[in-house]
Scaffold this motif. Sequence first.
Motif, PDB file in Angstrom:
ATOM      1  N   ARG A 101       0.886  -1.175   0.145  1.00 50.97           N
ATOM      2  CA  ARG A 101      -0.106  -0.022   0.075  1.00 50.97           C
ATOM      3  C   ARG A 101       1.162   1.248   0.043  1.00 50.97           C
ATOM      4  O   ARG A 101       1.951   1.146   0.533  1.00 50.97           O
ATOM      5  CB  ARG A 101      -0.880  -0.046   1.453  1.00 50.97           C
ATOM      6  CG  ARG A 101      -1.652  -0.986   1.392  1.00 50.97           C
ATOM      7  CD  ARG A 101      -3.083  -0.928   2.252  1.00 50.97           C
ATOM      8  NE  ARG A 101      -2.725  -0.036   3.457  1.00 50.97           N
ATOM      9  CZ  ARG A 101      -3.275   0.425   4.510  1.00 50.97           C
ATOM     10  NH1 ARG A 101      -4.726   0.186   4.225  1.00 50.97           N
ATOM     11  NH2 ARG A 101      -3.129   1.042   5.373  1.00 50.97           N
TER      12      ARG A 101
ATOM     13  N   SER B  77      -3.203   0.307  -3.669  1.00 53.40           N
ATOM     14  CA  SER B  77      -3.202  -0.554  -2.914  1.00 53.40           C
ATOM     15  C   SER B  77      -3.275  -1.947  -3.683  1.00 53.40           C
ATOM     16  O   SER B  77      -3.919  -2.092  -4.721  1.00 53.40           O
ATOM     17  CB  SER B  77      -4.636  -0.648  -2.150  1.00 53.40           C
ATOM     18  OG  SER B  77      -4.651  -1.730  -1.408  1.00 53.40           O
TER      19      SER B  77
ATOM     20  N   LEU C 143      -5.040   6.749   1.176  1.00 50.03           N
ATOM     21  CA  LEU C 143      -4.658   5.506   0.351  1.00 50.03           C
ATOM     22  C   LEU C 143      -4.540   5.792  -0.935  1.00 50.03           C
ATOM     23  O   LEU C 143      -5.715   6.022  -1.838  1.00 50.03           O
ATOM     24  CB  LEU C 143      -5.675   4.491   0.729  1.00 50.03           C
ATOM     25  CG  LEU C 143      -5.100   2.969   0.042  1.00 50.03           C
ATOM     26  CD1 LEU C 143      -3.813   2.531   0.562  1.00 50.03           C
ATOM     27  CD2 LEU C 143      -6.368   2.028   0.583  1.00 50.03           C
TER      28      LEU C 143
END
Length: 291
Positions: free
Chosen positions: A265, A275, A272
């Motif tokens: 990640r 991923s 984020l």
Amino acid sequence: MDEMTAVRELRAEAPTAHRADLLGGRDRLLREARKGSRARRLRSDWRLASLGAAVAITVAALVVPQVVGGGDAAPGARPGYTIELGSAKELLNEAADTIAAAPAVTARDGQWVYTRTVETNVTDDERPGPYTDERWTRYADPAMEDGKAGDDHSPREQYAFLKSLPDDPARVRAKARAFFSATHSSESRTEHEYRALTAVISRSYVYDPEGLAKVYRALATIPGVRAADVQDAAGRDAIALYLEGDGPREEVLLDPATWLYRGHRYLDDGELIISGARLDTRVVDGKGERR
């Protein structure tokens, strides 16, 4: 002041999490606490103790849910969360013990390594994800050995590297630095060693268990390596490793049962961005084969 009061004051500005957002983490902690084997009890005790000491639990919907036909969540669609566990030293030493007791994964010249992955990348306008990818890598490829492809070693060469490792973690770190050269003059020795050792872990499709365990023990001696409970791009539980520091956070994900590499990640300012998860890896007899 008790710990819960400290948590409330520390996160006073944060919005209140919905109960549904917290259920996954709660259920996982309870599930770990109920597991009966000695190894599981040790890990469960360590996680719970770390949560009390660090007093840092962050719950966030990191990936927007996407639903495919039939109402099933697509890989990467489940809400993500991060439960900070603190120092990864004890965890990595436990992982080393588990891996050392596992059987070796071997291959012979002429065989291939098959991998299937899934990834989401919010910066990719054409394929933000989740999308899957399949690859076949020749186990013995002279074009990727003896420095001909730089740091892009063949699985055979990496297997030989693991078999050659000494017991001393400091010497393992030195060999890893030589195996994966520094990427930039600004990279510190600690950063170089962490990157090299995690690269070995991520590329260990075929491995000698004793050698791979030595890599984990060496990684445990690097200062600033931390761990967190997260979900990977397929929505599975994973243990994230990262090197403490400023700037973007690059995580290497491990399977909490086998401790083998599970994915990666990339986060920037807590968001984020990328991923990825490894869904399958196996040795096959020919390119194009999956079994």
